[in-house]
Design a protein around this motif. Sequence first.
Motif, PDB file in Angstrom:
ATOM      1  N   GLN A  40     -30.561  10.539  42.951  1.00  0.00           N
ATOM      2  CA  GLN A  40     -30.605   9.006  42.102  1.00  0.00           C
ATOM      3  C   GLN A  40     -31.781   8.831  41.594  1.00  0.00           C
ATOM      4  N   SER A  41     -32.991   9.234  42.311  1.00  0.00           N
ATOM      5  CA  SER A  41     -34.501   9.042  41.828  1.00  0.00           C
ATOM      6  C   SER A  41     -35.226   9.794  42.248  1.00  0.00           C
ATOM      7  N   GLY A  42     -36.460   9.870  41.643  1.00  0.00           N
ATOM      8  CA  GLY A  42     -37.526  10.647  42.279  1.00  0.00           C
ATOM      9  C   GLY A  42     -38.109  10.231  43.555  1.00  0.00           C
ATOM     10  N   LEU A  43     -38.641  11.181  44.204  1.00  0.00           N
ATOM     11  CA  LEU A  43     -39.106  10.614  45.604  1.00  0.00           C
ATOM     12  C   LEU A  43     -40.641  10.622  45.499  1.00  0.00           C
ATOM     13  N   ARG A  44     -41.140   9.479  45.890  1.00  0.00           N
ATOM     14  CA  ARG A  44     -42.668   9.252  46.215  1.00  0.00           C
ATOM     15  C   ARG A  44     -42.831   8.800  47.568  1.00  0.00           C
ATOM     16  N   VAL A  45     -42.034   7.620  47.901  1.00  0.00           N
ATOM     17  CA  VAL A  45     -42.168   7.164  49.341  1.00  0.00           C
ATOM     18  C   VAL A  45     -41.709   7.817  50.397  1.00  0.00           C
ATOM     19  N   MET A  46     -42.313   8.492  51.209  1.00  0.00           N
ATOM     20  CA  MET A  46     -41.802   9.401  52.140  1.00  0.00           C
ATOM     21  C   MET A  46     -41.643   9.240  53.534  1.00  0.00           C
ATOM     22  N   ASP A  47     -42.308   8.033  54.048  1.00  0.00           N
ATOM     23  CA  ASP A  47     -42.209   7.743  55.389  1.00  0.00           C
ATOM     24  C   ASP A  47     -40.868   6.820  55.547  1.00  0.00           C
ATOM     25  N   PRO A  48     -39.927   7.214  56.370  1.00  0.00           N
ATOM     26  CA  PRO A  48     -38.596   6.595  56.384  1.00  0.00           C
ATOM     27  C   PRO A  48     -38.753   5.327  57.455  1.00  0.00           C
ATOM     28  N   VAL A  49     -39.880   5.168  57.949  1.00  0.00           N
ATOM     29  CA  VAL A  49     -40.065   3.827  58.744  1.00  0.00           C
ATOM     30  C   VAL A  49     -40.446   2.929  57.992  1.00  0.00           C
ATOM     31  N   VAL A  50     -41.359   3.174  56.995  1.00  0.00           N
ATOM     32  CA  VAL A  50     -42.019   2.321  55.996  1.00  0.00           C
ATOM     33  C   VAL A  50     -41.097   1.695  54.969  1.00  0.00           C
ATOM     34  N   SER A  51     -40.172   2.594  54.377  1.00  0.00           N
ATOM     35  CA  SER A  51     -39.534   2.299  53.389  1.00  0.00           C
ATOM     36  C   SER A  51     -37.891   2.198  53.700  1.00  0.00           C
ATOM     37  N   THR A  52     -37.173   1.286  53.186  1.00  0.00           N
ATOM     38  CA  THR A  52     -35.728   1.373  53.232  1.00  0.00           C
ATOM     39  C   THR A  52     -34.984   2.116  52.085  1.00  0.00           C
ATOM     40  N   ALA A  53     -35.664   2.638  51.057  1.00  0.00           N
ATOM     41  CA  ALA A  53     -35.207   3.211  49.987  1.00  0.00           C
ATOM     42  C   ALA A  53     -34.098   4.356  50.390  1.00  0.00           C
ATOM     43  N   PHE A  54     -32.981   4.405  49.749  1.00  0.00           N
ATOM     44  CA  PHE A  54     -31.994   5.534  50.196  1.00  0.00           C
ATOM     45  C   PHE A  54     -32.624   6.845  49.871  1.00  0.00           C
ATOM     46  N   ILE A  55     -33.530   7.185  48.936  1.00  0.00           N
ATOM     47  CA  ILE A  55     -33.901   8.443  48.494  1.00  0.00           C
ATOM     48  C   ILE A  55     -34.966   8.805  49.709  1.00  0.00           C
ATOM     49  N   THR A  56     -35.607   7.906  50.309  1.00  0.00           N
ATOM     50  CA  THR A  56     -36.657   8.005  51.411  1.00  0.00           C
ATOM     51  C   THR A  56     -35.630   8.330  52.673  1.00  0.00           C
ATOM     52  N   ARG A  57     -34.522   7.668  52.874  1.00  0.00           N
ATOM     53  CA  ARG A  57     -33.758   7.851  54.017  1.00  0.00           C
ATOM     54  C   ARG A  57     -33.144   9.475  54.059  1.00  0.00           C
ATOM     55  N   ASP A  58     -32.745   9.696  52.675  1.00  0.00           N
ATOM     56  CA  ASP A  58     -32.043  10.981  52.468  1.00  0.00           C
ATOM     57  C   ASP A  58     -33.021  12.198  52.641  1.00  0.00           C
ATOM     58  N   HIS A  59     -34.168  11.808  52.325  1.00  0.00           N
ATOM     59  CA  HIS A  59     -35.371  12.789  52.597  1.00  0.00           C
ATOM     60  C   HIS A  59     -35.484  12.963  53.923  1.00  0.00           C
ATOM     61  N   GLY A  60     -35.326  11.836  54.678  1.00  0.00           N
ATOM     62  CA  GLY A  60     -35.549  11.729  56.238  1.00  0.00           C
ATOM     63  C   GLY A  60     -34.523  12.826  56.930  1.00  0.00           C
ATOM     64  N   TYR A  61     -33.296  12.700  56.437  1.00  0.00           N
ATOM     65  CA  TYR A  61     -32.075  13.383  56.987  1.00  0.00           C
ATOM     66  C   TYR A  61     -32.332  15.009  56.766  1.00  0.00           C
ATOM     67  N   MET A  62     -33.014  15.229  55.686  1.00  0.00           N
ATOM     68  CA  MET A  62     -33.399  16.653  55.338  1.00  0.00           C
ATOM     69  C   MET A  62     -34.336  17.393  56.432  1.00  0.00           C
ATOM     70  N   ILE A  63     -35.535  16.536  56.762  1.00  0.00           N
ATOM     71  CA  ILE A  63     -36.363  17.109  57.777  1.00  0.00           C
ATOM     72  C   ILE A  63     -36.382  16.510  59.228  1.00  0.00           C
ATOM     73  N   TYR A  64     -35.899  15.521  59.215  1.00  0.00           N
ATOM     74  CA  TYR A  64     -35.873  14.892  60.599  1.00  0.00           C
ATOM     75  C   TYR A  64     -34.418  14.919  61.241  1.00  0.00           C
ATOM     76  N   ASP A  65     -34.439  14.540  62.482  1.00  0.00           N
ATOM     77  CA  ASP A  65     -33.116  14.569  63.277  1.00  0.00           C
ATOM     78  C   ASP A  65     -33.222  13.263  64.061  1.00  0.00           C
ATOM     79  N   THR A  66     -32.046  12.796  64.743  1.00  0.00           N
ATOM     80  CA  THR A  66     -31.700  11.645  65.319  1.00  0.00           C
ATOM     81  C   THR A  66     -31.276  11.940  66.618  1.00  0.00           C
ATOM     82  N   LEU A  67     -31.794  11.088  67.757  1.00  0.00           N
ATOM     83  CA  LEU A  67     -31.017  11.444  69.252  1.00  0.00           C
ATOM     84  C   LEU A  67     -29.577  11.201  69.360  1.00  0.00           C
ATOM     85  N   LEU A  68     -28.943  10.310  68.588  1.00  0.00           N
ATOM     86  CA  LEU A  68     -27.667  10.137  68.439  1.00  0.00           C
ATOM     87  C   LEU A  68     -27.158  10.376  66.962  1.00  0.00           C
TER      88      LEU A  68
END
Length: 532
Positions: A40-68
């Motif tokens: 949907q857009s380019g990625l610049r803000v990469m910290d998924p704690v600092v930003s609520t942007a969906f593109i940052t969240r989507d980036h988060g799901y690529m490289i991080y994992d969640t407990l649940l």
Amino acid sequence: MLSKVKRAACYKAFGISAAFSFASLVTIPAHAQTITAVMQSGLRVMDPVVSTAFITRDHGYMIYDTLLGMNEKFEIKPQMAEKWEVAEDQKTYTFTLRDGLKWHDGAPVTSEDCVASLKRWAQQDSTGQVLMTMVSDIAVVDGKSFKVVLKEPTSLLLESLAKLSSRPAFMMPKRIAETPASESIKEFIGSGPFKFVASEFKPGLKVVYDKNKDYVPRSEPASWTAGGKVVNVDRVQWAAMPDQMTPVNALMNGEIDFIQQVPFDLLPMLENNNDVNVEVLDKLGNWTYYRFNHLHPPFNNKLLRQAAMHAVGQDDVLKALVGNPKYAKTCAAVFGCDTPYADTYGKDVVIPSNIDKAKQLLKEANYDGTPIVVLQPTDLAMVAPQPIVIASALRKAGFKVDLKTMDWQSVVTQQGNQKSPSEGGWNIFSTYSTLATSGNPFGNTTVAANGTKAWAGWPEVPEIEKLRLEFARATDETKRKEITAQIQKLAIDEGVVGPLGQFSVPAAYSKKLTGVLASPITVFWNIKKSDK
């Protein structure tokens, strides 16, 4: 084929020579199987704690994992956790990590990493902030186990760790998670199914992810963020293309594989193409809305927030944004229509445009002509039209409006600016959220109203915060519905958020791809790509 003009523009945007093919956006190892996606857009803000942007969240799901994780039935399932045990008093939860978890640098994932990650996440996330008022301790038990001790029983703990919305509780190495939550992390190492390739990153233009060969997926079938995250390709590359026609032509020509969001006016080009699938992957859809800055004039005045809400009409917004009624409908509910907590309160305020009522309220509030700075992204098709319609409606009502154009990532960065508009801040911005993540007072970031600790806009409505806490404590569904109805009323009356309606966005992808998951979050595991 791409026209020479569009092809040259695309190459120029990526800083590469027109002598190379479109596929050479990044260096691809020999024989590597790659999915090229236009997000949907380019990625610049990469910290998924600092930003609520969906593109940052989507980036988060690529490289991080969640407990649940959470599956398509909204069931909470273990992901990084092998299991959790609950004490008899329902106040102590002990989580045990599953075997085989490694960070991308090869170090094992430990309970210390998870405790540090949870503490950093909870400082910024609106759900985490409420949760921590109910937590007395988060402590390491041993290398693979940690415990969360609650002051009182609540379902919010598991719901928080599995939530899909912006700022999921991603796990990071302790050394990274110890970065102050007010600062962006500088190192992007997770334990997820893909590895971020820093050497090929071009902020706002392209991102490259390699398959994490050390990742051990769960054995269950993939469903939303739960189950086995099996990666079947060597790498995924994200390309940003502000010109919406360019990716459409590229997909039809076989030069890219996936478009996350297809502009509605270009849908017919792809729907009639035999080599392309067009599909709404997020079956529940989205809601769009706008936010006032409550800290500075003129929208620190409740009457002027109400005037603006009467001026803006949902039909006008949805016609500009979607056009096709097949994909859109009006809705006043801040928790979404056709959801358990749907509510119609405020429909007379937020659905029709009532310019006369808006003018009356401006007069009552003694509006002094203070300019309204409205942020407008020019490169995100699903957000660009809303600010234009909002600005037009406000001008008709008598507001003085300054429409400030910029790219979406600049809007994302600007959202957190608490300075006054005269010092570079803002008065209104608009965006959208998935309904799957917005259906309750915690998944829905927009209803948090704890002042400067809240999400951008910073409304301060103590009654809402009290009700959110009551919701967390409530176990009876009837009681929860009563609470959300009260939150709906306060959110509209106080101008915490301005609902603009609901819509669905089709994705498009090459028929060479199979296993594309229907999900409210775009994920690239489970997908296979044919070479034919």
